[in-house]
Design an enzyme around this catalytic site. Structure first.
Site, PDB file in Angstrom:
ATOM      1  N   ASP A 284       0.813  -1.229   0.127  1.00 17.52           N
ATOM      2  CA  ASP A 284       0.096   0.021   0.069  1.00 17.52           C
ATOM      3  C   ASP A 284       0.870   1.011  -0.026  1.00 17.52           C
ATOM      4  OD1 ASP A 284      -2.295   1.545   0.252  1.00 17.52           O
ATOM      5  OD2 ASP A 284      -1.929   1.899   2.446  1.00 17.52           O
TER       6      ASP A 284
ATOM      7  N   ASP B  40      -0.049   5.141   1.023  1.00 16.73           N
ATOM      8  CA  ASP B  40      -0.137   6.100   2.065  1.00 16.73           C
ATOM      9  C   ASP B  40      -0.246   5.335   3.343  1.00 16.73           C
ATOM     10  OD1 ASP B  40      -0.400   8.079   0.362  1.00 16.73           O
ATOM     11  OD2 ASP B  40      -2.453   7.653   0.083  1.00 16.73           O
TER      12      ASP B  40
ATOM     13  N   SER C 202      -8.675   7.713  -4.657  1.00 13.54           N
ATOM     14  CA  SER C 202     -10.010   8.558  -4.908  1.00 13.54           C
ATOM     15  C   SER C 202      -9.770  10.055  -5.407  1.00 13.54           C
ATOM     16  CB  SER C 202     -10.875   8.315  -3.967  1.00 13.54           C
ATOM     17  OG  SER C 202     -10.383   9.007  -2.639  1.00 13.54           O
TER      18      SER C 202
END
Length: 628
Positions: free
Chosen positions: A252, A254, A297
């Site tokens: 991942d 962040d 997003s």
């Protein structure tokens, strides 16, 4: 498949110094064979049987060695440059006799690739020219390739680069598949593919970059030829060939590689953790690929676009490159399922299959890079990372940085404090020796009545890490394993007495009663225990099936609990750490749970004699001692 290749062998090899004045650079040896021989053998493996060597400097040495090529099962012809023509001039002179499609290789670039994949990409994209591209550990002195979302090359940035350049770490690897039409765009005389012509041609023709994790190395300096020799000796080029199953560590972004500032929308907002570069460099040196899978997003929300996100990732690449590290690839999901916000991009406000917790990005990477997901890991700081990894069939790792595994609904296989700890564990395999020792101790007890492994030790000593490792790898070797987490019986704080009683807190009577039921074939559901106040993980249901080979008891009181198994072979393992590490782990664990310094000190004082010192005595009962 295209069966013709032109190999550029005419350079003087000035970067090699004195060594290239007597021997042409493509004839320098790697494990007793000229570099060029390694290249020709790769051509043959890929179905390339017609090879033209474009020579100049010390051409006779190359011709005397390779002759017509039949010794290697190929047909070799020669184009001898009367004067240096750079890397393009010979093609202009041979234009009338060139086939419709051909490969261009460099005589100082070792590679081991499945070229059929690059050829298929070339056809699908209807490219005029396809270049192989990859990240490397020295992008600062490499020709960088900028591509759009379809992998079409929109710009090539030849070295040297200014210090303020912000571009993704995607390097022209100097291996091309070329349609003949491209040659009409070349000038007469001397010129160069990478530095001069491709930056111009990509503006007029469809030039595409085939991003690959396969082995392509320029051995144009003494240091690099030494590195290539070491890699060939270790078999690294063959391992990286996409015909072979690959392994990856998915990451991942962040909270794992950089501070989680929520909705990072510009490079200035990206703060990479100081440890990220060295951790990724360790992956690069290993058998694993380093691939980021990240929900972004910010694109669907309209806070930035794909070009803006590319700049953010260019900064990430740049910071990693300062540690000579690189990401093999990066996948991001631009979607978001919730709509109705000002500035959003409506077509991206959808429920998709790529946004974690869906495994879409991992599956896409697995398809492209032929990754065995069951041998791969994912490291994340959120529940969505863990669920995506589980859905893809990966081994899952949670870290306490970033979101810190808050609101967890699915338990990861492993939990570590941060990325360096996770990478060290994955790569060093510290429990491998324990696994081998157990196999030896249990070799006559793993069929029929189940054997029992009881793993005890103090808080933060690595019990759960070891028990999860053993369960995963015994299962992979065909043994049916039941792992029982004794923490699932821990009494809630509100129900405990004023004095800390170890066996009362761990409900040893209830555990032993449940284990006796389990041995009789009954299903057992423990009360359940949430390690963090925000967790809502469903308690497990345990069932000892008739074909179970191994039961693993994981918990502080595992030795006492193992007494329920009267007639089974029991191996006792005690996990311990140094006093300093025990204190560090205790403070970090309880800080993560939300306790203050004063609360942690009070807890330590109250449990020192009633729990911690009592557990230390168990070391004397152990069959195996594990220090971690």
């Amino acid at each position: 498949m295209v069966d013709t290749a032109y190999i550029l062998c005419g350079g003087k090899g000035t970067r090699m110094g004195e060594i290239s004045t007597q021997v042409p650079k493509p004839m320098l040896p790697i494990l007793g064979k000229p570099v060029l021989e390694h290249i020709i053998l790769q051509c043959k493996i890929n179905g390339i049987y017609n090879i033209c060597l474009i020579t100049g400097h010390l051409s006779q040495i190359i011709e005397e060695y390779f002759k017509n090529g039949r010794k290697w099962g190929v047909e070799i012809s020669y184009f001898i440059e009367k004067e240096p023509l750079g890397t393009t001039g010979a093609f202009k002179e041979m234009e009338s006799v060139l086939p419709s499609v051909f490969w261009i290789l460099y005589g100082d670039v070792i590679f081991d690739m499945d070229l059929s994949k690059m050829y298929g990409f070339h056809i699908r994209k209807k490219a005029a020219l396809t270049l192989a591209a990859h990240p490397n550990d020295h992008p600062f002195d490499s020709d960088l390739v900028k591509v759009d979302e379809t992998d079409r090359v929109i710009e090539i940035l030849p070295k040297p680069h200014s210090s303020d350049i912000l571009a993704r770490n995607l390097v022209n690897a100097a291996l091309y598949l070329v349609n003949k039409e491209v040659i009409t765009y070349l000038p007469d005389g001397r010129s160069d593919w990478g530095r001069r012509e491709l930056p111009r041609i990509c503006k007029s023709l469809p030039v595409y970059a085939w991003r690959t994790t396969e082995y392509i190395k320029d051995m144009g300096t003494p240091e690099r030829i030494q590195k290539v020799t070491e890699d060939v000796l270790r078999g690294k080029p063959a391992i990286r060939n996409l015909k072979n199953l690959q392994k990856a560590i998915f990451l991942d972004r962040d909270g794992v590689l950089n501070e989680d500032k929520d909705l990072i929308k510009s490079p200035d907002e990206l703060v990479v953790f100081p440890f990220a570069g060295e951790s990724i460099r360790q992956i690069n040196k290993s058998e694993y690929l380093a691939i980021v899978v990240t929900n972004q997003s910010v694109v669907a929300r309209g806070l930035t676009d794909s070009a803006g996100l590319d700049k953010i990732h260019a900064k990430l690449d740049k910071v990693l490159a300062e540690s000579e590290a690189y990401l093999d690839d990066l996948y991001y999901c631009p979607h978001h399922p919730d709509s109705g916000y000002e500035g959003e991009i409506k077509e991206l406000k959808i429920k998709c299959t790529c946004r974690k917790p869906s495994p879409g990005m991992l599956l896409a990477a697995a398809e492209k890079y032929n990754i065995d997901l069951s041998q791969s890991w994912i490291i994340g700081d959120r529940n969505s990372d863990i669920e995506a990894g589980k859905a893809a069939g990966c081994i899952t790792v949670g870290v306490l940085t970033g979101n810190g595994l808050k609101n967890l609904k699915t338990m990861p296989d492993f939990i570590f404090g941060n990325l360096p700890e996770a990478i060290e564990y994955i790569l060093t395999k510290p429990h491998h020796n324990v696994l081998q020792k157990l196999k030896s101790l249990l070799k006559n007890h793993l069929k029929g009545r189940p054997a029992v492994i009881a793993i005890a030790g103090n808080t933060g000593s690595g019990k759960s890490t070891l028990s999860n490792y053993l369960q995963i790898f015994f299962n992979k070797e065909g043994f049916k394993t039941l792992k029982i987490e004794l923490d699932q019986w821990i009494l809630p704080q509100s129900q405990r007495g004023k004095v800390h009683n170890l066996y009362e807190v761990y409900r040893i009577d209830k555990i032993q009663e449940n284990l006796r039921d389990l041995i009789k074939g009954k299903k057992v559901m423990p009360p359940g225990y949430q390690r963090h106040p925000t967790w809502s993980i469903e308690p497990p249901v345990y069932l000892l099936e008739p074909d179970t080979d191994l039961v693993i008891l994981d918990g502080i009181i595992a030795f006492e609990a193992s007494k329920s198994f009267k007639n089974q072979r029991v191996v006792k393992i005690y996990c311990k750490t140094s006093p300093e590490k025990f204190t560090y782990n205790l403070i970090r664990l309880n800080t993560w749970k939300g306790r203050t310094k004063d609360e942690i000190k009070s807890m330590f004082d109250s449990r020192k004699k009633t729990e911690y010192e009592k557990i230390e005595i168990l070391e004397r009962e152990a069959d195996i001692l594990v220090e971690y």
